[in-house]
Design a protein around this motif. Structure first.
Motif, PDB file in Angstrom:
ATOM      1  N   LEU A  11     -32.775  70.185  41.047  1.00  0.00           N
ATOM      2  CA  LEU A  11     -31.109  69.615  40.796  1.00  0.00           C
ATOM      3  C   LEU A  11     -30.736  69.851  42.357  1.00  0.00           C
ATOM      4  N   ARG A  12     -31.027  70.843  43.145  1.00  0.00           N
ATOM      5  CA  ARG A  12     -30.234  70.870  44.330  1.00  0.00           C
ATOM      6  C   ARG A  12     -30.537  69.673  45.269  1.00  0.00           C
ATOM      7  N   SER A  13     -31.716  69.503  45.308  1.00  0.00           N
ATOM      8  CA  SER A  13     -32.129  68.142  45.855  1.00  0.00           C
ATOM      9  C   SER A  13     -31.700  66.720  45.545  1.00  0.00           C
ATOM     10  N   GLY A  14     -31.216  66.522  44.227  1.00  0.00           N
ATOM     11  CA  GLY A  14     -30.675  65.253  43.741  1.00  0.00           C
ATOM     12  C   GLY A  14     -29.147  65.528  44.248  1.00  0.00           C
ATOM     13  N   LEU A  15     -28.580  66.467  43.924  1.00  0.00           N
ATOM     14  CA  LEU A  15     -27.248  66.793  44.203  1.00  0.00           C
ATOM     15  C   LEU A  15     -26.923  66.535  45.735  1.00  0.00           C
ATOM     16  N   LEU A  16     -27.564  67.176  46.582  1.00  0.00           N
ATOM     17  CA  LEU A  16     -27.507  66.926  48.010  1.00  0.00           C
ATOM     18  C   LEU A  16     -27.520  65.383  48.526  1.00  0.00           C
ATOM     19  N   ARG A  17     -28.682  64.869  48.033  1.00  0.00           N
ATOM     20  CA  ARG A  17     -28.805  63.249  48.329  1.00  0.00           C
ATOM     21  C   ARG A  17     -27.625  62.397  47.858  1.00  0.00           C
ATOM     22  N   ASP A  18     -27.173  62.709  46.633  1.00  0.00           N
ATOM     23  CA  ASP A  18     -25.978  62.207  46.055  1.00  0.00           C
ATOM     24  C   ASP A  18     -24.839  62.420  47.048  1.00  0.00           C
ATOM     25  N   ILE A  19     -24.607  63.613  47.450  1.00  0.00           N
ATOM     26  CA  ILE A  19     -23.299  63.994  48.295  1.00  0.00           C
ATOM     27  C   ILE A  19     -23.652  63.230  49.775  1.00  0.00           C
ATOM     28  N   LEU A  20     -24.961  63.416  50.200  1.00  0.00           N
ATOM     29  CA  LEU A  20     -24.855  62.721  51.588  1.00  0.00           C
ATOM     30  C   LEU A  20     -24.814  61.117  51.494  1.00  0.00           C
ATOM     31  N   GLN A  21     -25.086  60.559  50.214  1.00  0.00           N
ATOM     32  CA  GLN A  21     -24.926  59.093  50.209  1.00  0.00           C
ATOM     33  C   GLN A  21     -23.335  58.723  50.084  1.00  0.00           C
ATOM     34  N   GLY A  22     -22.879  59.747  49.314  1.00  0.00           N
ATOM     35  CA  GLY A  22     -21.228  59.485  49.135  1.00  0.00           C
ATOM     36  C   GLY A  22     -20.503  59.682  50.435  1.00  0.00           C
ATOM     37  N   PHE A  23     -21.022  60.697  51.388  1.00  0.00           N
ATOM     38  CA  PHE A  23     -20.452  60.866  52.839  1.00  0.00           C
ATOM     39  C   PHE A  23     -20.494  59.625  53.435  1.00  0.00           C
ATOM     40  N   ARG A  24     -21.697  59.231  53.370  1.00  0.00           N
ATOM     41  CA  ARG A  24     -22.039  58.015  54.212  1.00  0.00           C
ATOM     42  C   ARG A  24     -21.117  56.748  53.695  1.00  0.00           C
ATOM     43  N   ALA A  25     -21.119  56.570  52.721  1.00  0.00           N
ATOM     44  CA  ALA A  25     -20.311  55.474  52.078  1.00  0.00           C
ATOM     45  C   ALA A  25     -18.904  55.487  52.580  1.00  0.00           C
ATOM     46  N   ASN A  26     -18.356  56.835  52.694  1.00  0.00           N
ATOM     47  CA  ASN A  26     -16.818  56.985  52.732  1.00  0.00           C
ATOM     48  C   ASN A  26     -16.742  57.353  54.343  1.00  0.00           C
ATOM     49  N   GLY A  27     -17.666  57.094  55.184  1.00  0.00           N
ATOM     50  CA  GLY A  27     -17.726  57.348  56.555  1.00  0.00           C
ATOM     51  C   GLY A  27     -17.097  58.735  56.998  1.00  0.00           C
ATOM     52  N   ILE A  28     -17.872  59.728  56.091  1.00  0.00           N
ATOM     53  CA  ILE A  28     -17.536  61.071  56.501  1.00  0.00           C
ATOM     54  C   ILE A  28     -18.978  61.388  57.080  1.00  0.00           C
ATOM     55  N   GLU A  29     -18.781  61.820  58.378  1.00  0.00           N
ATOM     56  CA  GLU A  29     -19.909  62.493  58.994  1.00  0.00           C
ATOM     57  C   GLU A  29     -20.144  63.822  58.971  1.00  0.00           C
ATOM     58  N   ILE A  30     -21.283  64.351  59.080  1.00  0.00           N
ATOM     59  CA  ILE A  30     -21.536  65.946  59.121  1.00  0.00           C
ATOM     60  C   ILE A  30     -21.630  66.347  60.663  1.00  0.00           C
ATOM     61  N   ALA A  31     -20.843  67.439  60.695  1.00  0.00           N
ATOM     62  CA  ALA A  31     -20.847  67.676  61.921  1.00  0.00           C
ATOM     63  C   ALA A  31     -22.279  68.477  62.701  1.00  0.00           C
ATOM     64  N   GLN A  32     -22.541  68.148  63.849  1.00  0.00           N
ATOM     65  CA  GLN A  32     -23.829  68.582  64.332  1.00  0.00           C
ATOM     66  C   GLN A  32     -23.615  69.519  65.519  1.00  0.00           C
ATOM     67  N   PRO A  33     -24.226  70.732  65.622  1.00  0.00           N
ATOM     68  CA  PRO A  33     -23.896  71.518  66.868  1.00  0.00           C
ATOM     69  C   PRO A  33     -23.986  70.920  68.211  1.00  0.00           C
ATOM     70  N   LYS A  34     -23.082  71.011  68.754  1.00  0.00           N
ATOM     71  CA  LYS A  34     -23.086  70.695  70.295  1.00  0.00           C
ATOM     72  C   LYS A  34     -23.723  71.657  71.270  1.00  0.00           C
ATOM     73  N   ARG A  35     -24.519  71.454  71.855  1.00  0.00           N
ATOM     74  CA  ARG A  35     -25.308  72.241  73.068  1.00  0.00           C
ATOM     75  C   ARG A  35     -25.090  71.487  74.306  1.00  0.00           C
ATOM     76  N   GLU A  36     -24.910  72.353  75.416  1.00  0.00           N
ATOM     77  CA  GLU A  36     -24.867  72.077  76.777  1.00  0.00           C
ATOM     78  C   GLU A  36     -25.823  73.069  77.438  1.00  0.00           C
ATOM     79  N   THR A  37     -26.830  72.165  78.250  1.00  0.00           N
ATOM     80  CA  THR A  37     -27.584  72.856  79.005  1.00  0.00           C
ATOM     81  C   THR A  37     -27.657  72.858  80.464  1.00  0.00           C
ATOM     82  N   ARG A  38     -27.345  74.003  81.053  1.00  0.00           N
ATOM     83  CA  ARG A  38     -27.262  73.865  82.492  1.00  0.00           C
ATOM     84  C   ARG A  38     -28.300  74.512  83.400  1.00  0.00           C
TER      85      ARG A  38
END
Length: 91
Positions: A56-83
Protein backbone atom coordinates in the motif's frame (compact mmCIF):
# COMPACT_ATOMS: atom_id res chain seq x y z
CA UNK A 1 0.11 27.43 -4.15
CA UNK A 2 2.51 24.50 -4.45
CA UNK A 3 1.91 23.59 -0.80
CA UNK A 4 -1.85 23.25 -1.21
CA UNK A 5 -1.37 21.40 -4.51
CA UNK A 6 1.06 18.95 -2.89
CA UNK A 7 -1.32 18.27 -0.02
CA UNK A 8 -4.24 17.75 -2.43
CA UNK A 9 -2.15 15.35 -4.57
CA UNK A 10 -1.27 13.33 -1.47
CA UNK A 11 -4.87 13.11 -0.27
CA UNK A 12 -6.17 12.25 -3.75
CA UNK A 13 -3.54 9.51 -4.11
CA UNK A 14 -4.67 7.98 -0.80
CA UNK A 15 -8.32 8.10 -1.89
CA UNK A 16 -7.42 6.09 -5.00
CA UNK A 17 -6.10 3.23 -2.87
CA UNK A 18 -8.82 0.61 -2.43
CA UNK A 19 -7.76 -0.25 1.13
CA UNK A 20 -7.86 3.33 2.43
CA UNK A 21 -11.07 4.13 4.30
CA UNK A 22 -13.27 6.91 2.97
CA UNK A 23 -14.38 7.87 6.49
CA UNK A 24 -12.42 9.19 8.15
CA UNK A 25 -10.80 10.38 4.95
CA UNK A 26 -7.08 10.87 4.38
CA UNK A 27 -5.57 14.13 5.60
CA UNK A 28 -2.30 15.80 4.65
CA UNK A 29 -0.73 18.01 7.29
CA UNK A 30 2.29 20.29 7.51
CA UNK A 31 4.53 18.48 9.99
CA UNK A 32 7.35 21.00 10.23
CA UNK A 33 9.36 23.54 8.32
CA UNK A 34 12.52 21.63 7.54
CA UNK A 35 16.01 22.80 6.73
CA UNK A 36 15.62 21.88 3.06
CA UNK A 37 11.86 22.13 2.58
CA UNK A 38 8.46 21.65 4.15
CA UNK A 39 7.84 18.26 5.78
CA UNK A 40 4.37 16.94 5.02
CA UNK A 41 2.60 14.01 6.62
CA UNK A 42 -0.27 11.96 5.20
CA UNK A 43 -2.59 10.27 7.64
CA UNK A 44 -5.13 7.64 6.64
CA UNK A 45 -6.96 4.63 8.04
CA UNK A 46 -7.21 1.11 6.64
CA UNK A 47 -9.74 -1.50 7.66
CA UNK A 48 -7.32 -4.41 7.29
CA UNK A 49 -3.94 -3.48 8.82
CA UNK A 50 -3.22 -7.19 9.35
CA UNK A 51 -2.51 -7.40 5.61
CA UNK A 52 0.51 -5.15 6.08
CA UNK A 53 1.27 -1.74 4.67
CA UNK A 54 4.32 -2.33 2.43
CA UNK A 55 2.51 -2.71 -0.90
CA UNK A 56 0.00 0.00 0.00
CA UNK A 57 2.77 2.43 0.96
CA UNK A 58 4.71 1.66 -2.23
CA UNK A 59 1.72 2.22 -4.50
CA UNK A 60 0.77 5.36 -2.65
CA UNK A 61 4.27 6.87 -2.83
CA UNK A 62 4.56 6.07 -6.55
CA UNK A 63 1.21 7.75 -7.18
CA UNK A 64 2.24 10.81 -5.14
CA UNK A 65 5.57 11.08 -6.97
CA UNK A 66 3.81 10.88 -10.33
CA UNK A 67 1.36 13.59 -9.23
CA UNK A 68 4.18 15.83 -8.04
CA UNK A 69 6.05 15.44 -11.33
CA UNK A 70 2.91 16.11 -13.38
CA UNK A 71 2.37 19.34 -11.45
CA UNK A 72 5.98 20.56 -11.47
CA UNK A 73 6.43 20.04 -7.72
CA UNK A 74 10.00 19.14 -6.87
CA UNK A 75 11.12 17.23 -3.81
CA UNK A 76 13.79 19.22 -1.99
CA UNK A 77 17.20 17.60 -1.92
CA UNK A 78 19.73 18.32 0.81
CA UNK A 79 22.39 20.75 -0.28
CA UNK A 80 25.91 19.98 0.80
CA UNK A 81 29.03 22.04 0.48
CA UNK A 82 32.49 20.53 0.53
CA UNK A 83 35.46 22.62 1.56
CA UNK A 84 39.00 21.44 1.39
CA UNK A 85 41.58 22.97 3.66
CA UNK A 86 45.29 22.46 3.34
CA UNK A 87 44.98 21.25 -0.23
CA UNK A 88 48.07 21.86 -2.35
CA UNK A 89 47.78 24.75 -4.79
CA UNK A 90 48.08 24.02 -8.47
CA UNK A 91 50.83 25.89 -10.29
Amino acid sequence: SDLEAAMRIMEDAARRQARVLREPGPAALVRQLGENGIDLELGFWVEDPQLGLGALRSGLLRDILQGFRANGIEIAQPKRETRMSGAPRSS
